[in-house]
Design a protein around this motif. Structure first.
Motif, PDB file in Angstrom:
ATOM      1  N   PHE A  72      22.111  40.635  85.317  1.00  0.00           N
ATOM      2  CA  PHE A  72      22.867  39.870  84.328  1.00  0.00           C
ATOM      3  C   PHE A  72      22.423  40.205  82.908  1.00  0.00           C
ATOM      4  CE2 PHE A  72      24.291  37.502  87.931  1.00  0.00           C
ATOM      5  CZ  PHE A  72      25.490  36.925  87.543  1.00  0.00           C
ATOM      6  N   HIS A  73      21.105  40.273  82.691  1.00  0.00           N
ATOM      7  CA  HIS A  73      20.598  40.616  81.353  1.00  0.00           C
ATOM      8  C   HIS A  73      21.147  41.969  80.893  1.00  0.00           C
ATOM      9  CE1 HIS A  73      17.732  37.523  80.135  1.00  0.00           C
ATOM     10  NE2 HIS A  73      17.300  37.442  81.379  1.00  0.00           N
ATOM     11  N   CYS A  74      20.996  42.972  81.747  1.00  0.00           N
ATOM     12  CA  CYS A  74      21.403  44.332  81.377  1.00  0.00           C
ATOM     13  C   CYS A  74      22.918  44.446  81.192  1.00  0.00           C
ATOM     14  CB  CYS A  74      20.921  45.335  82.427  1.00  0.00           C
ATOM     15  SG  CYS A  74      19.127  45.544  82.470  1.00  0.00           S
ATOM     16  N   SER A  75      23.673  43.710  81.990  1.00  0.00           N
ATOM     17  CA  SER A  75      25.127  43.755  81.856  1.00  0.00           C
ATOM     18  C   SER A  75      25.570  43.169  80.524  1.00  0.00           C
ATOM     19  CB  SER A  75      25.777  42.998  83.015  1.00  0.00           C
ATOM     20  OG  SER A  75      25.444  43.595  84.249  1.00  0.00           O
ATOM     21  N   ILE A  76      24.940  42.094  80.114  1.00  0.00           N
ATOM     22  CA  ILE A  76      25.266  41.484  78.817  1.00  0.00           C
ATOM     23  C   ILE A  76      24.911  42.434  77.681  1.00  0.00           C
ATOM     24  CG2 ILE A  76      24.575  39.640  77.226  1.00  0.00           C
ATOM     25  CD1 ILE A  76      24.323  37.816  79.726  1.00  0.00           C
ATOM     26  N   ILE A  77      23.748  43.048  77.761  1.00  0.00           N
ATOM     27  CA  ILE A  77      23.332  44.013  76.730  1.00  0.00           C
ATOM     28  C   ILE A  77      24.309  45.183  76.673  1.00  0.00           C
ATOM     29  CG2 ILE A  77      21.526  45.684  76.120  1.00  0.00           C
ATOM     30  CD1 ILE A  77      19.499  43.666  77.329  1.00  0.00           C
ATOM     31  N   ARG A  78      24.744  45.638  77.829  1.00  0.00           N
ATOM     32  CA  ARG A  78      25.680  46.758  77.890  1.00  0.00           C
ATOM     33  C   ARG A  78      27.005  46.410  77.207  1.00  0.00           C
ATOM     34  NH1 ARG A  78      27.049  47.532  83.583  1.00  0.00           N
ATOM     35  NH2 ARG A  78      24.785  47.555  83.730  1.00  0.00           N
ATOM     36  N   MET A  79      27.477  45.190  77.449  1.00  0.00           N
ATOM     37  CA  MET A  79      28.737  44.776  76.837  1.00  0.00           C
ATOM     38  C   MET A  79      28.618  44.684  75.317  1.00  0.00           C
ATOM     39  SD  MET A  79      30.141  41.927  79.557  1.00  0.00           S
ATOM     40  CE  MET A  79      31.758  41.776  78.803  1.00  0.00           C
ATOM     41  N   TYR A  80      27.498  44.161  74.835  1.00  0.00           N
ATOM     42  CA  TYR A  80      27.294  44.095  73.393  1.00  0.00           C
ATOM     43  C   TYR A  80      27.169  45.504  72.797  1.00  0.00           C
ATOM     44  CZ  TYR A  80      26.466  39.028  73.617  1.00  0.00           C
ATOM     45  OH  TYR A  80      26.599  37.669  73.791  1.00  0.00           O
ATOM     46  N   ALA A  81      26.487  46.394  73.516  1.00  0.00           N
ATOM     47  CA  ALA A  81      26.306  47.760  73.020  1.00  0.00           C
ATOM     48  C   ALA A  81      27.638  48.503  72.966  1.00  0.00           C
ATOM     49  CB  ALA A  81      25.314  48.509  73.899  1.00  0.00           C
ATOM     50  N   ASP A  82      28.480  48.291  73.957  1.00  0.00           N
ATOM     51  CA  ASP A  82      29.776  48.977  73.982  1.00  0.00           C
ATOM     52  C   ASP A  82      30.653  48.589  72.796  1.00  0.00           C
ATOM     53  OD1 ASP A  82      29.240  50.458  76.226  1.00  0.00           O
ATOM     54  OD2 ASP A  82      30.159  49.028  77.624  1.00  0.00           O
ATOM     55  N   THR A  83      30.474  47.379  72.292  1.00  0.00           N
ATOM     56  CA  THR A  83      31.265  46.911  71.146  1.00  0.00           C
ATOM     57  C   THR A  83      30.453  46.933  69.840  1.00  0.00           C
ATOM     58  OG1 THR A  83      30.688  44.624  71.758  1.00  0.00           O
ATOM     59  CG2 THR A  83      32.796  45.490  72.544  1.00  0.00           C
ATOM     60  N   ASP A  84      29.270  47.565  69.868  1.00  0.00           N
ATOM     61  CA  ASP A  84      28.414  47.736  68.683  1.00  0.00           C
ATOM     62  C   ASP A  84      28.037  46.414  68.020  1.00  0.00           C
ATOM     63  OD1 ASP A  84      28.506  50.447  69.088  1.00  0.00           O
ATOM     64  OD2 ASP A  84      30.116  50.789  67.651  1.00  0.00           O
TER      65      ASP A  84
END
Length: 426
Positions: free
Chosen positions: A326-338
């Motif tokens: 869950f942590h990594c998925s949230i970080i990934r989503m934020y990173a994808d949208t900068d």
């Protein structure tokens, strides 16, 4: 059972001239001795495992004699055999032979001991050896019981031999002292449920109820499993609601299968509902099921909803693997949208809870986001924060090198090359 027989349409094998129990089981053993043995793997830290793996086949029983002066009932034999069978099936079989010989020397009269040994045959899917244990038990003058036959049936089913399992069931039906019990029916209900055969699953439940056994929480779990496997989601929902209204408490299997079904249906409200039940009941979520939820939320871009789920999961007793997902998925989503501020906060929150990045791909997504925003100082701080918890891979170094080169940051590129040399990548 006659009423049940009328309602249950199952391919039960019937011999024209039934032979005694021992002869029947030995016949099955002879038929099965040429069958291909399946292996299963399990991880275990049992020290004896390494000793048996290193020992030659001729020394297996001697090694066991030196380790056990008396029978150890608490020793994890099933874990040992499963792990041993994955790489040395002959040695796993010798372990069971050794245990059987000990029962013979000690003139063991307890049918439970033989039932337990047959159950160990189930863990390595070895039906011929299970039949040999049964024959040895009878040779000792120990009469079989329902638990012994249930162990044989489970071993047959785990070996993929339904015909033998059904034949053993018939032997039990014709007996006086070891009639089919609730566990006998559950064995077949689960076997058909796993294969997604809903009609056979329901037929065996009908037979169970007709024989005087009630449908319990475990039975409903098997029914729901069969419906989900066969993609009959309407019936799965019906059984789930029937179970809840009857006051039966669902087990983890029920929740996991319902969660899987709701993910396939993309039913977010039901997903939240089932997760609420899981967390309130202090159940643990399987990582595979958690990934189904995360993948759906990622696909729909529901990062705020994932944040809400993470808070609830953190407050419950979930595994670090699930929380990391869950942590990594949230970080990934934020990173994808900068959304770098959210990335920074989320990374700090994850590390604060003692959880590290589980895969390099997530780290790479964060790095790409920093490069897109030309936030080079923030990138350096990010790399510094994760250096103790995540080892940089060759692909990460290559990504950093390409980014520094495009940005004209030659000093950082030279430092990176030196770091790669130390890490052994140059």
């Amino acid at each position: 059972m006659a009423a049940a027989r009328a309602r249950v349409s199952l391919p039960i094998f019937r011999a024209k001239n039934p032979s005694p129990i021992t002869e029947s089981c030995l016949r099955f053993a002879r038929l099965l001795i040429i069958e291909k043995h399946f292996s299963s793997s399990a991880s275990t830290d049992i020290p004896l495992l390494q000793k048996l793996l290193k020992a030659p086949v001729s020394r297996i029983k001697a090694t066991l004699d030196s380790e056990f002066s008396s029978e150890s009932t608490e020793f994890p034999w099933a874990d040992l055999l499963t792990s041993l069978n994955s790489s040395a099936p002959r040695k796993a079989n010798l372990v069971i032979e050794w245990k059987l010989e000990k029962l013979g020397r000690e003139n063991e009269r307890s049918h439970d001991s033989y039932a337990q040994l047959i159950s160990l045959c189930e863990s390595i899917k070895n039906l011929p050896t299970a039949m040999l244990v049964f024959s040895s038990m009878e040779a000792q003058g120990v009469k079989p019981t329902s638990s012994v036959f249930n162990a044989l049936i489970l071993t047959s089913l785990s070996s993929g031999n339904m015909l033998t399992a059904l034949s053993l069931f018939e032997i039990m039906e014709r007996s006086e002292g070891y009639r089919p019990d609730s566990d006998t029916y559950n064995a077949f209900i689960l076997a058909y449920a796993k294969s997604g055969n809903q009609s056979a699953t329901e037929a065996w439940l009908t037979a169970k109820v007709a024989s005087g056994f009630s449908a319990d929480a475990q039975t409903y779990a098997f029914l729901i499993l069969s419906c989900v496997k066969s993609k009959n989601f309407e019936d799965a929902q019906r059984y789930y609601e029937e179970m809840m209204s009857s006051g039966l408490i669902p087990n983890e299997s029920v929740f996991q299968n319902m969660l899987l079904m709701y993910c396939k249906q993309r039913n977010l409200s039901r997903i939240k509902e089932i997760l609420k039940f899981i967390l309130k009941g202090e159940y643990r979520i399987d990582r595979n099921m958690a990934k189904k939820v995360v993948d759906l939320y990622l696909e729909l871009g529901l990062v705020e909803e994932l944040e809400e789920l993470l808070v609830n999961l953190t407050e419950s007793d979930q595994s670090s693997a699930v929380l990391s997902l869950f942590h990594c998925s949230i970080i990934r989503m934020y990173a994808d949208t900068d959304r770098l501020d959210d990335v920074e906060y989320s990374v700090g929150r994850m590390l604060k809870h003692g959880i590290a990045f589980s895969c390099s791909e997530d780290v790479e997504k964060v790095i790409c986001s920093y490069f897109r925003r030309e936030a080079y100082d923030m990138l350096e701080l990010f790399l510094e924060r994760i250096k103790d918890s995540h080892k940089l891979t060759r692909s990460i170094y290559d990504l950093l090198g390409a980014g520094y080169r495009r940005a004209g940051l030659m000093e950082k590129l030279n430092m990176l090359v030196n770091e790669m040399k130390v890490a052994g990548f140059v």
